[in-house]
Design an enzyme around this catalytic site. Sequence first.
Site, PDB file in Angstrom:
ATOM      1  N   GLU B  65      69.978  90.227  60.209  1.00 22.74           N
ATOM      2  CA  GLU B  65      69.204  90.589  59.023  1.00 22.74           C
ATOM      3  C   GLU B  65      67.905  91.308  59.380  1.00 22.74           C
ATOM      4  O   GLU B  65      67.283  91.008  60.405  1.00 22.74           O
ATOM      5  CB  GLU B  65      68.845  89.318  58.239  1.00 22.74           C
ATOM      6  CG  GLU B  65      70.059  88.574  57.750  1.00 22.74           C
ATOM      7  CD  GLU B  65      69.714  87.248  57.092  1.00 22.74           C
ATOM      8  OE1 GLU B  65      70.472  86.826  56.222  1.00 22.74           O
ATOM      9  OE2 GLU B  65      68.694  86.642  57.450  1.00 22.74           O
ATOM     10  N   ASP B 236      71.685  79.160  53.766  1.00 17.47           N
ATOM     11  CA  ASP B 236      70.860  80.364  53.777  1.00 17.47           C
ATOM     12  C   ASP B 236      71.668  81.635  53.947  1.00 17.47           C
ATOM     13  O   ASP B 236      71.151  82.663  54.351  1.00 17.47           O
ATOM     14  CB  ASP B 236      69.787  80.276  54.856  1.00 17.47           C
ATOM     15  CG  ASP B 236      70.387  80.129  56.240  1.00 17.47           C
ATOM     16  OD1 ASP B 236      71.628  80.073  56.342  1.00 17.47           O
ATOM     17  OD2 ASP B 236      69.630  80.082  57.207  1.00 17.47           O
TER      18      ASP B 236
END
Lengths: 348, 348
Positions: B65, B236
């Site tokens: 990410e 998450d």
Amino acid sequence: MAPAASPLAYIPFVSVENMMRLVHHHGIEQVLRDLAEEIEGDYRRWDMFEKAPRLASHSRDGVIELMPTSDGQTFSFKYVNGHPGNIVKGYQTVAAFGLLARVDTGYPLMLSEMTLLTALRTAATSAMAARYLAPKGARTMAVIGNGAQAEFQALAMKAVIGVEEVRLYDIDPAAKRKAVHNLQGSGIRVTSCDTAQDAIEGAQIVTTCTADKAYATILSDNMVGEGIHINAIGGDCPGKTELHRDILSRASTFVEYEPQTRIEGEIQQMPPAYPVTELWQVVRGDAAGRRGSREITLFDSVGFAIEDFSALRYVHGKLQDGDYCHQLDMLADPDDPRDLFGMLQRAA
Amino acid sequence: MAPAASPLAYIPFVSVENMMRLVHHHGIEQVLRDLAEEIEGDYRRWDMFEKAPRLASHSRDGVIELMPTSDGQTFSFKYVNGHPGNIVKGYQTVAAFGLLARVDTGYPLMLSEMTLLTALRTAATSAMAARYLAPKGARTMAVIGNGAQAEFQALAMKAVIGVEEVRLYDIDPAAKRKAVHNLQGSGIRVTSCDTAQDAIEGAQIVTTCTADKAYATILSDNMVGEGIHINAIGGDCPGKTELHRDILSRASTFVEYEPQTRIEGEIQQMPPAYPVTELWQVVRGDAAGRRGSREITLFDSVGFAIEDFSALRYVHGKLQDGDYCHQLDMLADPDDPRDLFGMLQRAA
């Protein structure tokens, strides 16, 4: 740096100094040829890549962008800014660095300067595109805008498609003098021109690489004759273009990644239905490139993440050849991966 | 590194070693308190930040990410991976680094390790949230999942809201033993528990921080009594949750940034209309936090870019205090910014 950390903690880092050593070891023209080949190879497997318009953070003074992509095995991203006002502050308009990482673990493989590497890969991409889009036997190019990208463009066109003469023009005589000076001894015949009109005289390839952040008209319609190939580099963010829209109406336009170019390229001036061809389709033979000697072709280049991926992979592949990196202690690496806290505690 | 490059070419780099030195110089608990304060301060000016769901590249093994944000003056981003299978390969599940840059020039201010810093800021964010959401006078917490984040969570809750006892449970006894061992001498009373049910006995705060990438049920509905605060860290990414959805039906749920948490958080199990409150609204006094002693509150925490921004700014502010960085030759800096090619040429 900490001598105690394990090998997993260290990431090879290619500094500006080492990038220059690596490039000179192989020779600039050879590097440009190799990069063009790497990029062409990745264009051929375009469908294997994750593609997204870059993530751009715009401000009054410029833009900061993150350009990620992945081929499923390797992930890359580039951090790059674009700040036209930087020049007067003594900073680069475009500065960049990038990272290559393994997809299976998420761990970085290499961190690298990319200001130089971006200049090289941008020129290599232009030359690779020209191989498909420029008129056969093109030997003369114009370069309008003689900033940081100019000489790289000329040298890549020489190295990849055999350009012999470059005609230079910049609104700033100092920039033009710099480019003329730097290209002495390159084996390219260099002509310094007084106007853009003069520069494109007799050129089969016209490269525009100016840096103004505004709707500019570097080329107007009456300047552009039949059969030329326009390589438009400088229009690369919203509100920044270089060509009059009438030129676009007459040209066959090729882009890197359509969703991004619609936002950032010359074609932001055109309606959404304006037809474009993605270059990878031409490289793969799925679409035609130049279709005749009278066609005006336009490569509306804004730069795309896959080109950075190709360039980073090229550099990573060369690291073994020499001492072109040093090791950065960038990742925490406890003996037991779950024991991050213990590692911190024991360092007290 | 090249001694010849100008100061503009150099970027301060905070290695893992230097991050540990910086943390110990100030003391872990003080750093956690300071980070909680920095993050709270940035939550108060939430509307000044550029916000976007992070850019995630998912693969079979995990996710990479990029998490950017900007307050108009300073830009930051973090590179972070999440690979649950890394543990068995001897790699961290989560490794990270980040960058701070000036918006006006786009030039980096600092590159830093962020594996440790992410662990610290995640715990500091949890503790900051607990100040608004946990029952008054909470002194006992359960930590379910005793991986890399566990001890940081316990220490932050002690440092920020005065937790005195932590009850540990992990499905893996070795992980639990590690956490018990590391928290000896921390001033927290540590209880090793045989089941999750046992761990939450008497706890006013329940922190779940497991790393399985699957719809897991770490907490089932009948385990959760009135009045507790659940601090859910481990859910998450898409497909990764820790709580049974019946718990969500009974709880008041608080999130960092709703568009991101809808994709990645516990609430991905719930319909789009499921109500949530963004925590910054509570911090600003624009929305209620905990409304009574019997309410179940849930902080559905996935981590957000602004927390990394706060943490990087904190570290950058501390660089002057000591010798916590070294200089990386990461940006090409020609004497004339337009003369990038000349710089390369002269290095030959």
